[in-house]
Design a protein around this motif. Structure first.
Motif, PDB file in Angstrom:
ATOM      1  N   GLY A 242      -4.258  -9.351   8.767  1.00 12.48           N
ATOM      2  CA  GLY A 242      -4.526  -8.707  10.045  1.00 12.48           C
ATOM      3  C   GLY A 242      -3.666  -9.216  11.184  1.00 12.48           C
TER       4      GLY A 242
ATOM      5  N   GLY B 253      -1.515  -5.325   7.438  1.00 15.72           N
ATOM      6  CA  GLY B 253      -2.681  -4.452   7.446  1.00 15.72           C
ATOM      7  C   GLY B 253      -3.541  -4.643   6.213  1.00 15.72           C
ATOM      8  N   ASP B 254      -4.167  -3.581   5.774  1.00 16.09           N
ATOM      9  CA  ASP B 254      -5.006  -3.598   4.573  1.00 16.09           C
ATOM     10  C   ASP B 254      -4.116  -3.821   3.353  1.00 16.09           C
ATOM     11  OD1 ASP B 254      -6.712  -3.154   2.477  1.00 16.09           O
ATOM     12  OD2 ASP B 254      -7.072  -1.037   2.930  1.00 16.09           O
TER      13      ASP B 254
END
Length: 435
Positions: free
Chosen positions: A59, A77-78
């Motif tokens: 993150g 990100g993810d």
């Protein structure tokens, strides 16, 4: 007076402000890297340093600079599907680089001794306003400090009058030593470059660059004319897209230096900068070497470096069926001998991502009887082997000190790269699966 001459600042605000504002004073790769860093800091990115431990968190948003002229920005990100989405571009453009002890005297006039950097259109550096800009290195007690420097003065390289050199109208070949010296001043101070900021200057990397401010041209202000469009428009578009994206996987914007001279430098694409950074991310995320190799195999690099538009005065120089036009959207570039990294699979994947986002694309092939230029994409792949596609925006006068593109195409590039960073695609045995 035309709005394209007096209203350019208003037009810039009305169009893609992040990109055009960053380009307005990015005289060198050093200035461009500083401008990119300022955008990233404003958007919550944290600077890390190679000479320290680089820690990346899930993150997190980070950037790293190397040599003051190259930068890598990272948005994690993810990573439930772990891959890298990389946009690689370059910040440097052809220029004239100052030598040391640069002042040469002819009578009561001083001129500056320079050498060419990159393959510029030499004639476009004469009879136009030039700035001196780059890095200077000053001594402060026991420290040598690097400062990004713009000289406050304007300089010019005067042509010889055609009455004295009739060859100027017949394809005159400029002498790179004697014809390209910017006029410095009358009774010039030879020590000017030793005390540029009131401190002791112990070194510098300074360039003479086109000083013209960007402006809009055309009956509807549809053309954007500026120095260094190649390739700052792609570089700053990648930064703008990254800061706006809800990324999937690990999104990376790699802004390299020295593409115009072959990329074989510590700041160039043919260095370990990108690979070293990706490995540091992998380690910080608790992944092993096998996970890294798998992530690379699942990844895609977008090599973003501008393309040639069909020239209205010389349309025969473009391919008869695969030429690109300004205002036609993002250009996907192809070359049989891999001057561009695109193949049928990477082209199809990128084009489908753009189609889903409503971003126009077009395809470019060089005429078969003309020599094709290359980009940093293929050089990057020598350090990190992954699937790649070469793209750009269609422009005119590439490597001139003043270049021209369609102003609205910048929106296509930002939107397209944002769609790429947010796309979810998985590698399969036969290709890619888009979700």
């Amino acid at each position: 007076m035309s709005a394209s001459l007096v209203g350019s600042e208003m037009c810039i605000r009305d169009r893609n402000k992040i990109v055009y504002d960053a380009m307005s004073d990015a005289y060198t790769a050093y200035h461009a890297a500083d401008n990119a860093a300022a955008i990233l800091v404003k958007n919550g990115y944290k600077e890390l340093f190679e000479h320290e431990d680089m820690k990346f968190e899930r993150g997190g948003k980070y950037f790293i600079r190397r040599g003051g002229s190259a930068l890598i920005a990272v948005n994690i990100g993810d990573i439930s599907y772990y891959n890298y989405k990389i946009v690689a571009s370059h910040l440097d453009s052809p220029a004239l680089k100052l030598k040391y002890s640069p002042v040469v005297k002819t009578g009561n006039m001083g001129k500056l001794n320079v050498e060419t950097y990159g393959g510029g259109i030499i004639s476009t550096f004469l009879d136009v306003p030039l700035s001196i800009a780059g890095k200077i290195y000053v001594k402060r007690n026991n420290e040598i400090a690097a400062l990004t420097y713009p000289d406050p003065h304007v300089y010019v390289i005067p042509n010889v009058a055609i009455h004295m050199n009739r060859a100027l109208g017949d394809g005159y070949k400029y002498n790179l030593q004697t014809d390209l010296m910017p006029l410095f001043g009358l009774n010039a101070d030879e020590n000017y470059f030793n005390v540029l900021t009131g401190e002791e200057t112990v070194g510098y990397d300074l360039f003479a660059v086109r000083a013209t401010k960007p402006f809009f041209a055309g009956v509807h202000d549809e053309f954007y004319c500026a120095p260094r469009i190649d390739n700052q428009v792609c570089a700053f578009s990648s930064i703008a897209a990254l800061t706006e994206s809800n990324v999937r996987g690990v999104a990376v914007a790699f802004l390299a230096d020295n593409e115009e001279i072959g990329s074989k430098t510590a700041e160039g694409a043919d260095s370990d900068f990108l690979k070293k950074t990706l490995k540091a991310i992998n380690k910080s995320l608790g992944m092993d070497r096998t996970a890294f190799d798998k992530a690379v195999a699942r990844s895609l690099m977008v090599s973003a470096d501008n393309a040639h538009a069909t020239h209205p005065n010389q349309p025969q120089l473009s391919d008869p069926t695969n030429s690109s036009v300004m205002g036609g959207g993002i250009v996907i570039k192809h070359h049989a001998n891999k001057n561009y990294t695109t193949d049928g699979l990477s082209s199809a994947l990128f084009e489908q991502i753009m189609k889903a986002a409503g971003v126009k694309t077009q395809h470019f092939f060089m005429r078969s009887d003309l020599r094709c230029g290359s980009t940093l994409g293929a050089i990057s792949l020598s350090q990190l082997a992954l699937k790649s596609v070469d793209i750009g925006l269609a422009q005119l006068a590439m490597h001139s000190s003043l270049e021209t593109m369609c102003a609205d195409d910048t929106d296509a590039m930002v939107n397209g790269l944002k769609a790429f960073y947010e796309a979810h695609f998985e590698r399969t045995e036969s290709g890619y699966k888009l979700q």
